[in-house]
Write an enzyme that holds these catalytic residues in place. Sequence first.
Site, short mmCIF file in Angstrom:
data_model
loop_
_atom_site.label_atom_id
_atom_site.label_comp_id
_atom_site.label_asym_id
_atom_site.label_seq_id
_atom_site.Cartn_x
_atom_site.Cartn_y
_atom_site.Cartn_z
CE1 TYR A 127 36.86 58.94 76.73
CE2 TYR A 127 36.48 59.16 74.38
CZ TYR A 127 36.03 59.27 75.68
OH TYR A 127 34.77 59.73 75.94
CD GLN A 185 34.20 63.98 81.79
OE1 GLN A 185 34.37 64.90 80.97
NE2 GLN A 185 33.01 63.43 81.98
CG ASN A 208 32.78 64.62 72.22
OD1 ASN A 208 33.85 65.01 72.68
ND2 ASN A 208 31.73 64.38 72.98
CB SER A 232 35.17 59.92 59.40
OG SER A 232 35.49 59.55 60.72
CD GLN A 254 34.38 57.29 56.49
OE1 GLN A 254 34.59 56.10 56.32
NE2 GLN A 254 34.70 57.92 57.58
CG HIS A 257 31.89 57.12 60.36
ND1 HIS A 257 32.09 56.48 61.56
CD2 HIS A 257 32.48 56.33 59.43
CE1 HIS A 257 32.77 55.37 61.38
NE2 HIS A 257 33.02 55.25 60.09
CD GLU A 321 39.51 58.54 58.45
OE1 GLU A 321 39.54 57.96 59.55
OE2 GLU A 321 38.52 59.21 58.07
CG HIS A 322 38.77 55.46 55.28
ND1 HIS A 322 38.16 56.42 56.06
CD2 HIS A 322 39.11 54.43 56.10
CE1 HIS A 322 38.11 55.98 57.32
NE2 HIS A 322 38.68 54.80 57.37
CG ASP A 355 35.99 51.15 59.03
OD1 ASP A 355 37.11 51.70 59.01
OD2 ASP A 355 34.95 51.70 58.66
CD GLU A 409 78.21 72.69 64.08
OE1 GLU A 409 78.07 72.28 65.26
OE2 GLU A 409 77.48 72.34 63.14
CG HIS A 414 80.57 69.79 71.10
ND1 HIS A 414 80.02 70.73 71.92
CD2 HIS A 414 79.56 68.96 70.72
CE1 HIS A 414 78.72 70.50 72.05
NE2 HIS A 414 78.42 69.42 71.33
#
Length: 427
Positions: A127, A185, A208, A232, A254, A257, A321-322, A355, A409, A414
Site C-alpha cells: 500500500y 478499502q 492514515n 513518525s 521529521q 511529516h 523510530e529514528h 529515508d 507430561e 506421544h
Amino acid sequence: MQTLIWNNLKTSEKMTALSRPAQKVGESIKQAVDAISENVARNGDGALFELAEKFDKVRLEKLTVSPEEIAAASGRISPELCQAIQQAKANIEAFHKAQQNQEIDIETQPGVRCQVLTRPIERVGLYIPGGSAPLFSTVLMLAIPAKIAGCKKIVLCSPPPIADEILYTANLCGVETIYTVGGAQAIFAMAQGTETVAKVDKIFGPGNAFVTEAKRQVMQAGTAIDMPAGPSEVLVIADEFAAPDFVASDLLSQAEHGADSQVILVTNSETLAKATALSIEKQLENLPRKETAEKALAHSRIFIAKSIEQAVEISNAYAPEHLVVQTQNARELLPFLDNAGSIFLGAYSPESMGDYASGTNHVLPTYGYTRTYSSLGLADFSKRMTVQELTPQGFQALAPTVMAMASAEQLEAHRLAVEVRLAKLKM
C-alpha cells in the site's frame, strides 16, 4: 520545544515527558472503517468504484493500471529523477541482498538431522499513500525486498490518480499488478479479494488513521501485516561538538511529516540546546510545511542530560523510530544503543539518507515498538520451516529421552508413537 532538565524531573514527570502525542482512533473512524469493510465484502469491485468517487473524487472506469498507462507515466519522469531513483534502487538492493538467509543443516546428535528452510510469502500487497506527497520512495522499500525474497505475486494499491513517480518506480522494481484503489478499502480489498483485486497473504505499507485501523482489523481476521505503527518520530543525541544547524535540520525533517509527529533532542550541553532552538526558529521560516512542523514541535521536547551516558539511557527509554547520534565519537555509543528502528551515526548521516537512498529500509516500528519489533527487512517477506530427519540409530538413541518427557507430561500417545517404533526395530 519545551526544554527540561532530566535530573530535575520526578519519575512520574519523566514518564509524562517521554510520552507520545495521544493516538486517538476515535469511534467515528472505527465506525467508518467498519462500514467500508462491510461494503467491500458485500459489493466487491462495486464498492471500490463507489468509494473512489466518494473519497478521491475520481470516477474510475477500471481498477487496474494498464502497461500503456505505466509506460506513458514513465515517459513523463525527468532523466535526473530517473537516475536518482535508480541509484537508490541499487543501494537498497545491495543491502537487502546481503540479508539473504543461509540454510541451516546440522546434526544435533549422531543420526538426528535438523534444518531450517526459508520460503517466500507467496502473495503480498503493497500500500502506497497518495495525496500531496506521493511516497514513491516507499515503493522501493517494499517492492525490492519482495522481489529479492521471491514472492510469487506482488500487487500494489495507491489512491487515484496515481502519481507518475509511483508508477515508474513500481514498474522499475518489477511490480506485476497496480490497482487504483486507496484508503481503508484498498486494505480490505487485498485482504478479502474482489472480482479484480487479488487476495494476498500479507499487507505492507503506511497510511492514515483509516488505513491503520483497516490494517488492525484485517490482522485480527487472519491477514498478516508488516508491523504496528504510530506517528513518525526522531530522537537526536548531541554533545557540545555537534553543529546546531545540523541538529535543527534533523529535527525539522521529521516534524514536517505530520502534526502528530514528535521530535526529541537529548544533549549534555545547554549551549547546544539553546543554539539548536534558535536554528529551528530560523529554518522553520523557510519551510513550505511550516504549519505542520509547528504543530509537531508543540508536543516535542529538549532534554538536558548530565552526561552522554545518561542521554543514551533516555534514548533507550523512549525507544525512537529514528535515532540520530551527533557526538564526537558517535560509533563508540553503538554498543549501548538498544532500542531504535534505525540509527544514523555522525554529523553527515542525516535521517534523509536512510529515508531515500543509503540502502537501509525506511519502514520502521514507531510509538515505542522498537523495544520488540525490527525495521522492515528481507525476513519480513519470508517464512521459516524447520525439518528433522532421524536415522534408526539416531531414533533409538533419542527415544528414552522423549519417552521420559512424554510420560512426565502425561501425553501417552506421544510416548506410544516412540514405543511402537522401538518395538519394530527390535523385531
